[in-house]
Design a protein around this motif. Structure first.
Motif, PDB file in Angstrom:
ATOM      1  N   SER A   1       0.809  -1.284   0.023  1.00 42.25           N
ATOM      2  CA  SER A   1       0.060  -0.003   0.073  1.00 42.25           C
ATOM      3  C   SER A   1       0.844   1.423   0.166  1.00 42.25           C
ATOM      4  CB  SER A   1      -0.858  -0.240   1.208  1.00 42.25           C
ATOM      5  OG  SER A   1      -1.753   1.070   1.194  1.00 42.25           O
ATOM      6  N   ARG A   2       1.865   1.343   0.529  1.00 45.50           N
ATOM      7  CA  ARG A   2       2.840   2.341   0.964  1.00 45.50           C
ATOM      8  C   ARG A   2       3.894   2.574  -0.542  1.00 45.50           C
ATOM      9  NH1 ARG A   2       4.623   3.231   6.305  1.00 45.50           N
ATOM     10  NH2 ARG A   2       6.301   4.608   5.219  1.00 45.50           N
TER      11      ARG A   2
ATOM     12  N   ILE B   1       5.020 -10.850  -3.478  1.00 45.98           N
ATOM     13  CA  ILE B   1       5.193 -10.487  -4.576  1.00 45.98           C
ATOM     14  C   ILE B   1       5.803  -8.885  -4.765  1.00 45.98           C
ATOM     15  CG2 ILE B   1       3.726 -11.596  -6.065  1.00 45.98           C
ATOM     16  CD1 ILE B   1       1.235  -9.685  -5.555  1.00 45.98           C
ATOM     17  N   ILE B   2       6.409  -8.725  -3.255  1.00 44.94           N
ATOM     18  CA  ILE B   2       7.070  -7.237  -3.028  1.00 44.94           C
ATOM     19  C   ILE B   2       8.550  -7.437  -3.907  1.00 44.94           C
ATOM     20  CG2 ILE B   2       8.203  -5.854  -1.565  1.00 44.94           C
ATOM     21  CD1 ILE B   2       5.122  -6.171  -1.574  1.00 44.94           C
ATOM     22  N   PRO B   3       9.200  -6.409  -4.552  1.00 46.80           N
ATOM     23  CA  PRO B   3      10.243  -6.538  -5.474  1.00 46.80           C
ATOM     24  C   PRO B   3      11.262  -7.387  -4.304  1.00 46.80           C
ATOM     25  CG  PRO B   3       9.500  -4.709  -5.855  1.00 46.80           C
ATOM     26  CD  PRO B   3       8.535  -5.246  -4.902  1.00 46.80           C
ATOM     27  N   PHE B   4      12.142  -8.351  -5.012  1.00 41.65           N
ATOM     28  CA  PHE B   4      12.997  -9.176  -4.115  1.00 41.65           C
ATOM     29  C   PHE B   4      13.903  -8.642  -3.129  1.00 41.65           C
ATOM     30  CE2 PHE B   4      16.753 -11.514  -3.535  1.00 41.65           C
ATOM     31  CZ  PHE B   4      16.515 -12.808  -2.972  1.00 41.65           C
TER      32      PHE B   4
ATOM     33  N   ASN C   1      10.770   1.447   7.130  1.00 42.11           N
ATOM     34  CA  ASN C   1      10.550   2.811   6.540  1.00 42.11           C
ATOM     35  C   ASN C   1      11.649   2.971   5.417  1.00 42.11           C
ATOM     36  OD1 ASN C   1       8.082   3.443   7.642  1.00 42.11           O
ATOM     37  ND2 ASN C   1       9.093   4.625   9.465  1.00 42.11           N
ATOM     38  N   SER C   2      12.866   2.658   5.619  1.00 38.84           N
ATOM     39  CA  SER C   2      13.898   2.764   4.962  1.00 38.84           C
ATOM     40  C   SER C   2      13.695   2.024   3.797  1.00 38.84           C
ATOM     41  CB  SER C   2      15.304   2.164   5.618  1.00 38.84           C
ATOM     42  OG  SER C   2      16.373   2.461   4.720  1.00 38.84           O
TER      43      SER C   2
ATOM     44  N   CYS D   1      12.315   1.260  -1.977  1.00 43.86           N
ATOM     45  CA  CYS D   1      11.379   0.605  -3.247  1.00 43.86           C
ATOM     46  C   CYS D   1      10.700   1.763  -4.004  1.00 43.86           C
ATOM     47  CB  CYS D   1      10.352   0.007  -2.711  1.00 43.86           C
ATOM     48  SG  CYS D   1       9.111  -0.955  -3.905  1.00 43.86           S
ATOM     49  N   ARG D   2      10.141   2.936  -3.088  1.00 43.80           N
ATOM     50  CA  ARG D   2       9.597   4.223  -3.984  1.00 43.80           C
ATOM     51  C   ARG D   2      10.551   4.673  -4.753  1.00 43.80           C
ATOM     52  NH1 ARG D   2       6.694   7.301   1.412  1.00 43.80           N
ATOM     53  NH2 ARG D   2       4.592   6.249   1.058  1.00 43.80           N
ATOM     54  N   ALA D   3      11.975   4.839  -4.373  1.00 47.19           N
ATOM     55  CA  ALA D   3      13.155   5.615  -5.254  1.00 47.19           C
ATOM     56  C   ALA D   3      13.050   4.576  -6.646  1.00 47.19           C
ATOM     57  CB  ALA D   3      14.246   5.830  -4.397  1.00 47.19           C
ATOM     58  N   LYS D   4      12.878   3.616  -6.435  1.00 53.02           N
ATOM     59  CA  LYS D   4      13.107   2.563  -7.535  1.00 53.02           C
ATOM     60  C   LYS D   4      12.050   2.725  -8.463  1.00 53.02           C
ATOM     61  CE  LYS D   4      13.725  -2.127  -9.074  1.00 53.02           C
ATOM     62  NZ  LYS D   4      14.032  -3.569  -8.552  1.00 53.02           N
TER      63      LYS D   4
END
Length: 256
Positions: free
Chosen positions: A44-45, A179-182, A214-215, A220-223
């Motif tokens: 969700s984040r 299914i979160i990026p590995f 959070n890190s 993941c957001r940056a990617k």
């Protein structure tokens, strides 16, 4: 490549300093719940899971006229819609509006050019030139669902495509894959460890794991943002803050 539920739980036990599952404070079921909550919050984040579904506009049950529904159920795993398209000889994108706008003009019928979303409801709204009429979505189990409404109310059985970010599914079996990026799956373990330590009232330790979570989210957001930039602006390269440069913010190249 992905991490399976059994693998995630084994490494969570290592984080909790539990080397012997037979002499453990936590059952597999409880740790699975913590991991599933972590996967859902992470997804969700960061919204790394995009998918779509289609539906065809259908008639209002029991009507004697050619009257089509205004509202339709959304998938249970929908987190957020990012595009809606309608096919009418060609695909075109619908604009988002609020429900009040659509219902103020509820007697309009034609080719929809707008949509609205209702977050959670147990009622479907139908409307015509005389009245706005709510009806039960599901009389058997009373489940609440998200709904999408079309405006104007469709005049025929158009095909609508909804593109959306999905929530993470509930992992039940050890072979189910996260299914979160590995490279960010350990963030799911960190969130589960945060929940475990919080339930033990070890808040200082819990907060350390929350910071790690959070890190991972920010990474993941940056990617995801970087992938979007590279797709849309393939000749733009973001520079590192420590890199020597003559300008202040960015470098633009030209593709030939």
């Amino acid at each position: 490549m992905s991490m399976q539920l059994g693998y995630l739980r084994r490494h969570l036990r290592e984080q909790l300093k539990e080397t012997n599952p037979d002499d453990s404070l936590w059952t597999d079921l409880t740790l699975n719940d913590f991991l599933n909550e972590g996967a859902k919050v992470f997804a969700s984040r960061t919204q790394p899971i995009d998918t779509l579904f289609q539906f065809q506009c259908s008639l209002v049950p029991g009507t004697t006229t050619n009257e089509f529904r205004r509202e339709y159920k959304l998938p249970a795993d929908m987190d957020e819609i990012f595009s809606v398209f309608l096919y009418n000889g060609e695909q075109y994108e619908l604009r988002k509006c609020d429900m009040a706008y659509a219902l103020r003009n509820s007697n309009f019928v034609g080719i929809p050019d707008r949509f609205y979303v209702r977050a959670l409801t147990r009622k479907r709204i139908e409307s015509n030139s005389q009245a706005i009429t709510p009806s039960e979505l599901d009389t058997s189990n009373k489940k609440a669902r998200r709904m999408i409404g079309l405006h104007p109310k469709p005049s025929t059985n158009y095909v609508v495509t909804v593109c959306y970010y999905a929530s993470h599914f509930w992992m039940r079996n050890d072979a189910d894959s996260c299914i979160i990026p590995f490279e960010f799956c350990r963030g799911v373990i960190d969130y589960a460890a945060y929940l475990a330590h919080s339930s033990d009232e070890m808040y200082a330790t819990a907060n350390l794991y929350l910071e790690k979570f959070n890190s991972a989210v920010e990474g993941c957001r940056a990617k995801m943002i970087n992938q979007g930039q590279e797709t849309r602006f393939p000749t733009v390269r973001l520079r590192d803050d420590d890199e020597e440069r003559n300008d202040d913010y960015y470098e633009v190249g030209f593709a030939y």
